[in-house]
Structures are given as structure tokens and as C-alpha cells.
Design a protein around this motif. Sequence first.
Motif, PDB file in Angstrom:
ATOM      1  N   GLU A   1       0.829  -1.209   0.000  1.00 49.71           N
ATOM      2  CA  GLU A   1       0.000   0.000   0.000  1.00 49.71           C
ATOM      3  C   GLU A   1       0.863   1.259   0.000  1.00 49.71           C
ATOM      4  O   GLU A   1       0.586   2.222  -0.733  1.00 49.71           O
ATOM      5  CB  GLU A   1      -0.940  -0.003   1.210  1.00 49.71           C
ATOM      6  CG  GLU A   1      -2.197  -0.812   1.014  1.00 49.71           C
ATOM      7  CD  GLU A   1      -3.049  -0.258  -0.123  1.00 49.71           C
ATOM      8  OE1 GLU A   1      -3.435   0.932  -0.070  1.00 49.71           O
ATOM      9  OE2 GLU A   1      -3.300  -1.012  -1.083  1.00 49.71           O
TER      10      GLU A   1
ATOM     11  N   ARG B   1       0.988   4.224  -2.716  1.00 47.16           N
ATOM     12  CA  ARG B   1       0.507   5.562  -2.369  1.00 47.16           C
ATOM     13  C   ARG B   1       1.614   6.611  -2.320  1.00 47.16           C
ATOM     14  O   ARG B   1       1.366   7.792  -2.578  1.00 47.16           O
ATOM     15  CB  ARG B   1      -0.180   5.513  -1.008  1.00 47.16           C
ATOM     16  CG  ARG B   1      -1.395   4.603  -0.940  1.00 47.16           C
ATOM     17  CD  ARG B   1      -2.037   4.685   0.441  1.00 47.16           C
ATOM     18  NE  ARG B   1      -3.078   3.689   0.646  1.00 47.16           N
ATOM     19  CZ  ARG B   1      -3.965   3.743   1.626  1.00 47.16           C
ATOM     20  NH1 ARG B   1      -3.928   4.755   2.497  1.00 47.16           N
ATOM     21  NH2 ARG B   1      -4.864   2.797   1.763  1.00 47.16           N
TER      22      ARG B   1
ATOM     23  N   ASP C   1     -13.282  -0.213  16.954  1.00 45.63           N
ATOM     24  CA  ASP C   1     -13.440   0.491  15.687  1.00 45.63           C
ATOM     25  C   ASP C   1     -14.545   1.543  15.807  1.00 45.63           C
ATOM     26  O   ASP C   1     -15.099   1.771  16.893  1.00 45.63           O
ATOM     27  CB  ASP C   1     -13.704  -0.484  14.540  1.00 45.63           C
ATOM     28  CG  ASP C   1     -15.039  -1.215  14.656  1.00 45.63           C
ATOM     29  OD1 ASP C   1     -15.862  -0.831  15.514  1.00 45.63           O
ATOM     30  OD2 ASP C   1     -15.257  -2.162  13.872  1.00 45.63           O
TER      31      ASP C   1
ATOM     32  N   VAL D   1      -4.688   2.669  16.324  1.00 44.84           N
ATOM     33  CA  VAL D   1      -5.299   2.512  15.009  1.00 44.84           C
ATOM     34  C   VAL D   1      -5.713   1.059  14.830  1.00 44.84           C
ATOM     35  O   VAL D   1      -5.059   0.142  15.320  1.00 44.84           O
ATOM     36  CB  VAL D   1      -4.352   2.936  13.868  1.00 44.84           C
ATOM     37  CG1 VAL D   1      -4.005   4.411  13.969  1.00 44.84           C
ATOM     38  CG2 VAL D   1      -3.082   2.094  13.863  1.00 44.84           C
TER      39      VAL D   1
ATOM     40  N   GLU E   1      -7.253   0.447   9.397  1.00 43.79           N
ATOM     41  CA  GLU E   1      -6.921   1.868   9.223  1.00 43.79           C
ATOM     42  C   GLU E   1      -5.423   2.121   9.076  1.00 43.79           C
ATOM     43  O   GLU E   1      -5.019   3.244   8.775  1.00 43.79           O
ATOM     44  CB  GLU E   1      -7.411   2.663  10.432  1.00 43.79           C
ATOM     45  CG  GLU E   1      -8.909   2.689  10.628  1.00 43.79           C
ATOM     46  CD  GLU E   1      -9.296   3.266  11.969  1.00 43.79           C
ATOM     47  OE1 GLU E   1     -10.435   3.752  12.091  1.00 43.79           O
ATOM     48  OE2 GLU E   1      -8.460   3.238  12.901  1.00 43.79           O
TER      49      GLU E   1
ATOM     50  N   PRO F   1      -2.833   1.520   6.903  1.00 39.04           N
ATOM     51  CA  PRO F   1      -2.240   2.199   5.745  1.00 39.04           C
ATOM     52  C   PRO F   1      -2.629   3.674   5.665  1.00 39.04           C
ATOM     53  O   PRO F   1      -1.785   4.525   5.340  1.00 39.04           O
ATOM     54  CB  PRO F   1      -2.782   1.413   4.554  1.00 39.04           C
ATOM     55  CG  PRO F   1      -3.104   0.070   5.106  1.00 39.04           C
ATOM     56  CD  PRO F   1      -3.590   0.325   6.493  1.00 39.04           C
ATOM     57  N   ASP F   2      -3.884   3.996   5.966  1.00 42.76           N
ATOM     58  CA  ASP F   2      -4.323   5.395   5.933  1.00 42.76           C
ATOM     59  C   ASP F   2      -3.561   6.222   6.961  1.00 42.76           C
ATOM     60  O   ASP F   2      -3.137   7.351   6.679  1.00 42.76           O
ATOM     61  CB  ASP F   2      -5.824   5.489   6.226  1.00 42.76           C
ATOM     62  CG  ASP F   2      -6.681   4.911   5.117  1.00 42.76           C
ATOM     63  OD1 ASP F   2      -6.178   4.775   3.989  1.00 42.76           O
ATOM     64  OD2 ASP F   2      -7.849   4.579   5.394  1.00 42.76           O
ATOM     65  N   TYR F   3      -3.388   5.670   8.163  1.00 44.53           N
ATOM     66  CA  TYR F   3      -2.693   6.426   9.209  1.00 44.53           C
ATOM     67  C   TYR F   3      -1.230   6.672   8.832  1.00 44.53           C
ATOM     68  O   TYR F   3      -0.735   7.807   8.926  1.00 44.53           O
ATOM     69  CB  TYR F   3      -2.749   5.699  10.553  1.00 44.53           C
ATOM     70  CG  TYR F   3      -1.815   6.357  11.543  1.00 44.53           C
ATOM     71  CD1 TYR F   3      -2.143   7.585  12.110  1.00 44.53           C
ATOM     72  CD2 TYR F   3      -0.571   5.803  11.823  1.00 44.53           C
ATOM     73  CE1 TYR F   3      -1.261   8.239  12.960  1.00 44.53           C
ATOM     74  CE2 TYR F   3       0.314   6.448  12.669  1.00 44.53           C
ATOM     75  CZ  TYR F   3      -0.029   7.661  13.234  1.00 44.53           C
ATOM     76  OH  TYR F   3       0.856   8.313  14.055  1.00 44.53           O
TER      77      TYR F   3
ATOM     78  N   GLU G   1       0.223   6.646   5.895  1.00 43.74           N
ATOM     79  CA  GLU G   1       0.290   7.595   4.778  1.00 43.74           C
ATOM     80  C   GLU G   1       0.084   9.031   5.271  1.00 43.74           C
ATOM     81  O   GLU G   1       0.827   9.947   4.883  1.00 43.74           O
ATOM     82  CB  GLU G   1      -0.765   7.259   3.734  1.00 43.74           C
ATOM     83  CG  GLU G   1      -0.753   8.241   2.559  1.00 43.74           C
ATOM     84  CD  GLU G   1      -1.932   8.060   1.618  1.00 43.74           C
ATOM     85  OE1 GLU G   1      -1.929   8.710   0.556  1.00 43.74           O
ATOM     86  OE2 GLU G   1      -2.858   7.288   1.937  1.00 43.74           O
ATOM     87  N   ARG G   2      -0.884   9.213   6.129  1.00 40.99           N
ATOM     88  CA  ARG G   2      -1.203  10.555   6.617  1.00 40.99           C
ATOM     89  C   ARG G   2      -0.025  11.164   7.381  1.00 40.99           C
ATOM     90  O   ARG G   2       0.371  12.311   7.128  1.00 40.99           O
ATOM     91  CB  ARG G   2      -2.435  10.480   7.515  1.00 40.99           C
ATOM     92  CG  ARG G   2      -2.914  11.819   8.035  1.00 40.99           C
ATOM     93  CD  ARG G   2      -4.320  11.694   8.613  1.00 40.99           C
ATOM     94  NE  ARG G   2      -4.395  10.860   9.808  1.00 40.99           N
ATOM     95  CZ  ARG G   2      -5.029   9.690   9.878  1.00 40.99           C
ATOM     96  NH1 ARG G   2      -5.638   9.186   8.811  1.00 40.99           N
ATOM     97  NH2 ARG G   2      -5.063   9.011  11.017  1.00 40.99           N
TER      98      ARG G   2
ATOM     99  N   ARG H   1       2.953  11.964   5.004  1.00 41.14           N
ATOM    100  CA  ARG H   1       2.716  13.153   4.175  1.00 41.14           C
ATOM    101  C   ARG H   1       2.918  14.426   4.998  1.00 41.14           C
ATOM    102  O   ARG H   1       3.469  15.416   4.497  1.00 41.14           O
ATOM    103  CB  ARG H   1       1.323  13.107   3.563  1.00 41.14           C
ATOM    104  CG  ARG H   1       1.176  12.076   2.452  1.00 41.14           C
ATOM    105  CD  ARG H   1      -0.087  12.271   1.645  1.00 41.14           C
ATOM    106  NE  ARG H   1      -0.262  11.240   0.640  1.00 41.14           N
ATOM    107  CZ  ARG H   1       0.347  11.231  -0.544  1.00 41.14           C
ATOM    108  NH1 ARG H   1       1.184  12.217  -0.862  1.00 41.14           N
ATOM    109  NH2 ARG H   1       0.121  10.265  -1.413  1.00 41.14           N
TER     110      ARG H   1
END
Length: 564
Positions: A453, A457, A493, A525, A529, A531-533, A535-536, A539
Motif C-alpha cells: 500500500e 501511495r 473500531d 489505530v 486503518e 495504511p491510511d494512518y 500515509e497521513r 505526508r
Amino acid sequence: MAATSETPAAPSRRKTGRHRGEGQWAAGHFTPLNGNEQFKKDDDGLNVRTRIETVYSKAGFDAIDPNDLRGRMRWWGLYTQRKPGIDGGKTAVLAPEELDDRYFMLRVRIDGGRLTTRQLRVIGEVSEEFARGTADITDRQNIQYHWIRIEDVPEIWRRLEAVGLSTTEACGDTPRVILGSPVAGIAEDEIVDGTWAVEEIQRRIVGNPAFSNLPRKFKSAVSGSPLLDVAHEINDVAFVGVRHPEHGPGFDVWVGGGLSTNPRIGVRLGAWVPLEDVPDVYEGIVSIFRDYGYRRLRNRARLKFLVADWGAEKFRTVLEQEYLLRRLADGPPPEQPLARWRDHVGVHRQKDGLHYVGFAPRVGRIDGPTLTKIAALAEEHGSGRVRTTAEQKMIVLDVPADRTDSLVAGLEALDLRVSPSPFRRGTMACTGIEFCKLAIVETKARGSALIDELERRLPEFDEPLTININGCPNACARIQVADIGLKGQLVLDDEGRQVEGFQVHLGGALGLEAGFGRKVRGLKVTSAELPDYVERVLRRYLEQRTDGERFAAWTARASEEELS
């Protein structure tokens, strides 16, 4: 960050002498104070091999004495593995016999990470025939099998030992595998080659009844690499290559490191040791642990607690006056490594003009057929020498310049990356709930999916980054000293359901700025969640970093909101 090599964590206020001397043998307290100490007193763990060979392998799993099954068999590298289908919520509530499967994990110790292709091929063959293809590379340079039947253990030992491999004291309250630089003796920038010391310690200590009943496990490392490539900061004892201004190349001595639920960075004794004295000093330090180590409570039985109570000065004094009977020379600390990775991945020139090629499997996960193919590639392109690393990687040695491209192509065809992304290169994972009875969450597959992932991304991300994933609080995957450390636990969750997830540690590090990651209040997390965390937060780092600022340094100054 919490503690550094110069500013160790605050020592405990507990006194060594309380509770009958904490069960210290040196104080004359030999009466076992817990069940582990009792079964060790009843019979040395080394003796269980005879019962495995003559009784258990013939009569089967049900014949195994419980103190052998969950105790002494570890002295020969055997742990019962987790029964399939038991979720993480049951880990802490079920009895050991309810968690036990009828199969074993078997750990092959690989001191210094040194292997021949003949040995690697046998490891692969044993994996295919007896372990359903499993053969994970650990972050202590070992290989671990799963699905081992007790009936097959004598034959596995016969095959491994025929090529000079061993499972002796790969687990248990013993001197575990000795980490060593995987490029010892060949690296152009090496300060001192520690290979002889690793071999001599192994000859003297491993399987020696004088050292087979320690308070708990004893982890050690010897490396003369300026890359500081054996995680010396978190070993019970480590010998780190340095150059003394008067005496020349030798080793700086560190003691008392360790992670788990009470992490501590090791401390320097301030002593310089020449190569020829390393085994004597090692023997003295492991003897201090045997004699003065705390045996009353298992959760205080590691050397780090004794070092915390004594301090480096007293520890060195006891070592010199009671065990070595001589003073050690004072010496300098190691220098800051120039490279930001210390895993030896890539193509590198050796001091003899040949090259070594380091490559990255996925989170240490590999299989027997792949190992035999690596052995074939190493024989075709090198001299028949391979190495495992303390970062779950492998290296092929002695490759001529005109053969490196062919070797790289062969490895890449096996999904073994020589030029991996930072995410493939920097992600480690422990065994996890698939096999480990202590685990709460899945780790290996989760780590592999996270790599995919993040590569998709963030394809332009090119900063060194470590992501360490652990299935429980015990930190086998070094979560506290990773840029992003993920401690497995059950979390809620968005719909209030209990699911697998992680507590997040940010900004940990090894090296001369070693320290533990920051825990953001309430930051947890779910596995879904994750991969989203990641990545965030990456970034935000890319947006806010200053020139040359590392991820760990950014996390130290970022707000909790920015890290959430």
C-alpha cells in the motif's frame, strides 16, 4: 526520546538485597523462588535432549512431561506454537495447555549470521520436508521453522548437525545466539573483524552446563563495523568496534540493554577490550548475570535490572575485581555512523575487490524452496558464503564485479529486492498470532500488505524509515526503537467493535542517538486503518520537515494533532 547511550533511564530505587536477595546465587540464595527456577534446579535443560530422542520422539506429543514441554525443551530451540483459530482476545485468559498446538517452532541458531550454501540448502530441505515450507529469518540472524512434529526432531537435528548447524540454547534461560556483523572480515570500512571472538565464545559457552542456568535469556553481540549493525544498544552485552588512540582497533563494551515491557538502552562500561580478550570479558559478564542476576521474579530477571540498580561503575568494578582479576583499559565510545541504513542491503565492494549483495525479503518471511534457490544463486555467482542480518535480511558474499548484475536479476526474480523501497527495506515484523502464543494480532501478512500500500501511495518517498510491527507488548520486533513502532492490541473500531489494532510509538531510534519512541495520548489505530494512518503521518512529515530533518526528529517537535 527517553534514554540515550550517555543518559540511561533512571535507575530503579529497589534495593538488591530485598526479598532474600532477589534469589541471587552470589548472596547464597539457592532456594528456587518460582516454578521456572525449580524445574531448572530439578534438571538442567540441556539434559532434555536425551528424553526427546529416546522417549518423546517415539511415544509422541502426549508423552511429554509438562516441565519439559513448556520449559526445558526451549534449551534445544523448541517452543510449542499457537493452536490455530484462537483469537487475540483469548491470549491472556486461556491456560498454556489450551493455547498449545501439538506442533513446535524450532529455532536454528546462526551465530554471527554465518552460513555456507551447503548449510542453507539443508535448512531449505528441512523446511520443505518437515516444516510445511516455513523458514522465517529473525531479527537475531536465526532461522525459525513452524509445524515441527516431535517425532521428526531427532532426524532434523541429525541433518542440521551434519553440516555444522545447531539448535542448542537457541531459546531458554541461556546465552542465546551471538549477533555478529554479517560483513565481518570482508567490509572495506571494518574497524576490527570480530569473527574469531564469536567463534571462541560459542566454543566456550554454548552447551556448557556452567552457563546453562541463567536467570533469564542472555542476548549478546560482537561487531567491528562502523555501521553499528547488530543493535548493540538493546543487547545484554555488546562489543562494538572502536579505535583506541594508543592501543589501536578493539571493542567498546556495553551492558544492560533490552526492550520488552521495561525497555532500557544499554550503558557503556567505558572499557576498551582487544579482540583476544573479548571471550574472557564475555565470560565474566555472563557469570555476573548467573551469580548476581535476580531470580525471584521473572519480570525482573533480565540483566538490565541489575545494571540499573548497580550502575556502570559498580558493574565494571565487580567484573574486574571478582571475575577478570585485572583492570581493563579505558577507551573511547564508537563514532556516529555515516550511513543512515545499517542493514548492508545493496551491492557493495569488499576489501578484496569482490562484492557482496544484500537483499530484502518481505518482513523476514521466506520459505524452504526459496532458500534452496538462494543457495544455488550464491554458488553460481559467489564462493558459497551467505549471511543473515539483524534486520531480517540476507547477503551473498564474494561476487565478482561482472557477476553482480546476473545475481541481482536472479534475486529480484524471487521477489528478493536488492534496491528495495524504504518501506520494503525498513519494515520488520515478529511472528504474530499465526504461530505465537503470546501474540494478540496478526503481523507478517499485515506488514507485507502495508508495504504494498505504501509503495503504491507514496512511490516518491525516499527517506530511510523503520516500521516495526509487534503482535504483543514484548517487543520482539523492537517497536520502541523504530521510526514507527506498532504494538499489537485489541482496539475499538468506529462502530464500537473490538478488532485487531496497534498502539503507535513514533520517533524511536538506534545509533548514538538511541532512544524510545513517543507515545501520543490515545493514539491507536485498527489494522484496517493502518495504511491510511501511516500515509497521513508521512505526508505531514514531508510537508513540514526542514532540510535534512529525519522522521524521528520531526516527530519529537510535531504536535499530537499532527501525529494523529
